[in-house]
Write a protein that holds these residues in place. Structure first.
Motif, short mmCIF file in Angstrom:
data_model
loop_
_atom_site.label_atom_id
_atom_site.label_comp_id
_atom_site.label_asym_id
_atom_site.label_seq_id
_atom_site.Cartn_x
_atom_site.Cartn_y
_atom_site.Cartn_z
N ALA A 177 0.86 -1.19 0.00
CA ALA A 177 0.00 0.00 0.00
C ALA A 177 0.90 1.24 0.00
O ALA A 177 2.12 1.14 0.18
N PHE A 178 0.31 2.41 -0.19
CA PHE A 178 1.14 3.61 -0.29
C PHE A 178 0.41 4.83 0.26
O PHE A 178 -0.81 4.86 0.38
N ASP A 179 1.22 5.82 0.63
CA ASP A 179 0.74 7.18 0.88
C ASP A 179 1.18 8.02 -0.32
O ASP A 179 2.29 7.82 -0.83
N GLN A 320 8.22 4.14 -12.52
CA GLN A 320 8.84 4.83 -11.40
C GLN A 320 8.15 4.48 -10.08
O GLN A 320 8.80 4.04 -9.13
N VAL A 321 6.84 4.66 -10.01
CA VAL A 321 6.15 4.38 -8.75
C VAL A 321 6.21 2.89 -8.43
O VAL A 321 6.20 2.49 -7.26
N GLY A 322 6.29 2.06 -9.48
CA GLY A 322 6.34 0.61 -9.27
C GLY A 322 7.56 0.15 -8.50
O GLY A 322 7.54 -0.90 -7.84
N ARG A 323 8.66 0.95 -8.55
CA ARG A 323 9.87 0.58 -7.79
C ARG A 323 9.62 0.61 -6.29
O ARG A 323 10.34 -0.04 -5.53
N GLY A 324 8.61 1.35 -5.86
CA GLY A 324 8.34 1.45 -4.43
C GLY A 324 7.24 0.53 -3.94
O GLY A 324 6.99 0.46 -2.73
N LEU A 325 6.56 -0.16 -4.83
CA LEU A 325 5.40 -0.96 -4.43
C LEU A 325 5.72 -2.41 -4.16
O LEU A 325 4.83 -3.19 -3.81
N ARG A 326 7.00 -2.81 -4.31
CA ARG A 326 7.36 -4.18 -3.97
C ARG A 326 7.25 -4.39 -2.47
O ARG A 326 7.51 -3.49 -1.67
N LYS A 327 6.88 -5.60 -2.08
CA LYS A 327 6.76 -5.94 -0.66
C LYS A 327 8.12 -6.33 -0.09
O LYS A 327 8.97 -6.86 -0.79
N GLY A 330 9.11 -6.06 7.09
CA GLY A 330 9.20 -4.84 7.88
C GLY A 330 8.72 -3.59 7.17
O GLY A 330 8.72 -2.50 7.75
N LYS A 331 8.30 -3.71 5.92
CA LYS A 331 7.83 -2.56 5.15
C LYS A 331 6.31 -2.65 5.03
O LYS A 331 5.78 -3.54 4.38
N ASP A 332 5.63 -1.71 5.67
CA ASP A 332 4.17 -1.73 5.63
C ASP A 332 3.63 -0.94 4.44
O ASP A 332 2.69 -1.37 3.78
N THR A 333 4.21 0.22 4.19
CA THR A 333 3.72 1.08 3.12
C THR A 333 4.90 1.76 2.44
O THR A 333 6.04 1.70 2.91
#
Length: 767
Positions: A177-179, A320-327, A330-333
């Motif tokens: 998930a993301f902010d 670009q945004v997809g680089r941050g959406l990997r699980k 310890g990473k919740d968002t």
């Protein structure tokens, strides 16, 4: 060594099945999967199976950059599929540049050609592969099958196979998930970007102009303040405009204590690998890059993405945004910091994408300033600028809490996650003067109609150039051919008003394509609808029921999943289910919920609530709520199983068992609920109000003061006196278990009670 097929996720198995199925009818397939959902893992499984099927097979994997080739080689080796040197091997990973120079040197013919990041595949470069190896299967992999030029991929690929959307993968827990925060509309930063007027050769913003406008200290200071406010101490990637812009950002961040480095095409290969390794190990906090980490970069624990480069390319935005959406553990968002307002051009990452239209070239993979309106998002809350922040604080467009809430509640969050929110609209082609249909920016039916009378939902009433009229769907497929009408208008409840050349208006029921001279009145019985036209009633079924017996609304009886209509004149006769209420089985027509085929003769109800019906051909069916009707018998049976009496006898036996089971389950459920309710009332005590007594638990009244006297509860029961010398027993929740007609009641701790009928005569009961 991991075998690639042994740990495929369920959705990867599903997609793999679709790819294999598509290859049965097409040689060349493009596969779309969002960034971070395991395209390479799936590819390894497909290649593994291909080699296992035939030991002589040869596979070519082609990428547009050397870095991607190296990553593919490493991944294949990890799965036990070594990419052997180019001059000798069954699996070869090559860049398209190297392959185009050496294509003539190959004497082998590949059985499978894989194109990685296939949205870069240009016909001129890749067509030679198709011409030289027409029999080889082709598979193109991409997260974004789109081009800014609106040129599709059908010149190379025959079919597009799509996976679930980003929203689906987040909902299922496979992506993070993301902010999402962004510059405000009307802000100085937004106006600077909106004033960018020059375009490069690829149709995107011109790099030189972007650099001149945004590579300045105030803009870079705002980038830093955004990271400090929303991602302080977090690990992230920044996407810059050009090399000088990236180095300016990295230098500014370092001066203020953020361990950051810039990487670009001029960074030496060995140094680049070391910097990336240091970033993955946490020795570097922020990587500032220029299109280096848009594709193929895998670092799941990235905690924020900062977009500092304006773009009109949907592919660049999602990569670009997809680089941050990997699980990652310890990473919740992930925090997505949009300093250039890209969400106003493309929507949030979870927005719906019509990949089919982009693949076919009907829609460009390009940002439109009308794509996003502020009201389309859940940004009800806006962040206030902290002390010392820029004069232009960012706004919170989407928080992960709200995103989770909407994704979990429905499959259509308000950020336009479904195409159903795009209304069907007409458009006129200025060149030929004809009308067509589109949803949002997507043309769904080409301009081919001389007149477009009306549009509603996914249907349109149109007139062709030869004066024919019809009802068509959003893709232009004819739903219903009609006579040549002067006017057509959609009415509520799927009714169309049509006016002929003599200005006479009649009506068409689109549910069953029936014509009526007068305007129908729609009668609704739950999910079942009946039309009243004048004094007559019609079912909305293809084989329509017409009642001419002078009935009224009182002759309709809704029974949940079916509707009964009293009609003593219906013929012919049918057999009925034996019942103590035989009179209720006869003389009724039955309309089933969600059955648009026909009406039926009602033949009886079974103990479990299901029914037996018959059609006009003498076939009998068993119908249950929420299920399709099931054929059971006929008037002229050819086998014993089709005998009405035998079939109904079996159904009756099953229905009795089912009804008994339902009753038992209901009883158990009620007892369980009552037990749970009583457990919360163990502290109940009698209380008096006026002359009457009741029970209360704390300040909560459980039993109102309606009794003459109530004794202190024993277990879940207490004795109460309703009238003088008339005692009974109630439960703590007020339920009467023994009527008040005994001169005395004594409740025991063992769950029994002594009831005094008359002095000297008592009886004991088990409560």
């Amino acid at each position: 060594m991991t075998r690639p097929h042994s740990h495929l996720r369920d959705y990867q198995k599903y997609i793999k099945t679709h790819v294999l199925e598509a290859w049965k009818s097409h040689k060349s397939i493009m596969l779309q999967m969002p960034t971070g959902t395991g395209k390479t893992h799936l590819l390894a499984s497909i290649i593994y199976d291909s080699l296992k099927e035939d030991g002589k097979r040869c596979v070519w994997i082609v990428a547009h950059r050397r870095e991607l080739v190296e990553q593919i080689e490493e991944t294949m080796e990890r799965y036990g599929i070594p990419s052997i040197p180019k001059e000798d091997g069954r699996v070869r990973a090559m860049s398209i540049q190297w392959l185009s120079r050496h294509l003539a040197d190959f004497h082998e013919s590949p059985n499978l050609i894989v194109i990685d990041e296939a949205h870069h595949a240009l016909a001129k470069t890749y067509k030679e592969l198709w011409l030289r190896h027409p029999e080889a299967k082709k598979l193109g992999l991409t997260a974004t099958p789109c081009r800014m030029s609106r040129r599709g991929f059908t010149d190379l690929f025959d079919e597009l196979v799509t996976s679930d959307s980003i929203a689906d993968f987040i909902r299922q827990g496979w992506l993070s998930a993301f902010d999402y925060v962004s510059i405000r509309p009307g802000s100085k930063s937004q106006r600077l970007i909106e004033n960018l007027s020059k375009r490069g050769a690829d149709g995107d913003f011109q790099t030189k102009e972007m650099n001149e406008v945004l590579n300045r200290k105030p803009c870079i200071e705002q980038l830093y303040e955004s990271v400090r406010q929303y991602a302080d101490g977090k690990k992230g990637i920044v996407y810059a405009i050009c090399i000088s812009h990236a180095r300016s950002i990295a230098g500014f961040y370092r001066q203020r204590g953020i361990n950051s480095v810039a990487i670009d095409s001029k960074t030496p290969t060995r140094q680049r690998k070391q910097l990336i390794e240091n970033f993955k190990r946490g020795k570097i906090q922020v990587l500032v890059n220029v299109d280096v980490f848009s594709e193929g970069f895998d670092c799941p624990d990235v905690e924020f993405i900062q977009m500092a480069r304006p773009t009109l390319s949907l592919a660049k935005y999602l990569q670009q945004v997809g680089r941050g959406l990997r699980k990652a553990t310890g990473k919740d968002t992930c925090m997505l910091i949009d300093n250039v307002g890209l969400y106003r051009l493309f929507g949030l990452p979870t927005a719906y994408r019509d990949w089919k239209a982009m693949f076919e070239g009907r829609l460009a993979g390009k940002g439109y300033r009308t794509t996003c309106k502020k009201t389309e998002y859940l940004a009800a809350k806006q962040e206030k600028a902290p002390t010392g922040c820029s004069n232009e604080p960012l706004e919170m467009v989407m928080s992960h809490e709200i995103l989770w809430d909407y994704l979990n509640k429905s499959k259509s969050p308000t950020d336009n996650n479904t195409p159903l929110q795009e209304k069907l609209k007409p458009f006129k082609d200025r060149q030929n003067g004809l009308w067509g249909l589109k949803c949002g920016q997507t043309i769904t039916a080409k301009a081919q109609y001389s007149t477009l009378f009306d549009v509603k939902d996914n249907l349109a009433a149109v007139q062709f150039e030869d004066c024919r009229t019809a009802i068509v769907d959003k893709n232009g497929r004819i739903r219903m051919k009609t006579d040549r009408y002067k006017r057509m208008k959609f009415l509520p409840d799927n009714i169309v008003a049509v006016t002929d050349r003599n200005d006479k208006t009649s009506y068409i029921d689109l549910r069953c394509n029936q014509y009526y001279p007068d305007k129908p009145i729609v009668m609704k019985f739950g999910q079942i609808e009946i039309l009243q036209v004048g004094r007559m009633f019609y079912s909305r079924t293809k084989h329509a029921y017409v009642n001419r017996s002078g009935i009224d609304r009182h002759d309709f009886f809704s029974r949940g999943f079916y509707l009964l209509i009293y009609d003593p004149f219906i013929t012919p006769e049918f057999k009925y289910v034996e019942s103590t209420e035989d009179s209720l089985n006869k003389d009724y027509v039955c309309i089933l919920e969600n059955d648009e085929d026909s009406y039926y003769r009602f033949c009886g109800k079974l103990p479990d609530g299901s029914i037996v019906i018959a059609d006009g051909e003498g076939r009998y069916y068993h119908a249950e709520a929420g299920k399709e009707k099931r054929y059971i018998a006929c008037m002229t049976p050819e086998t014993q199983t089709e005998n009405f009496k035998a079939a109904v006898s079996k159904l009756m036996s099953e229905a009795r068992e089912c009804a008994a089971q339902k009753q038992a389950d209901k009883q158990r459920t009620q007892e369980k609920k009552q037990k749970e309710r009583l457990a919360t009332l163990q502290n109940a005590v009698p209380f008096k109000s006026g002359l009457k007594w009741g029970l209360k638990s704390g300040e909560r009244i459980i039993v109102p003061p309606i009794y003459r006297r109530i004794q202190k509860p024993i277990g879940n029961y207490c004795a109460m006196e309703e009238n003088p010398n008339q005692w009974g027993i109630i439960m703590l929740d007020g339920k009467v278990v023994v009527e008040a007609r005994y001169i005395n009641v004594e409740i025991k701790d063992n769950g029994t009670a002594n009831l005094t009928i008359i002095p000297g005569k008592t009886k004991t009961i088990k409560l």
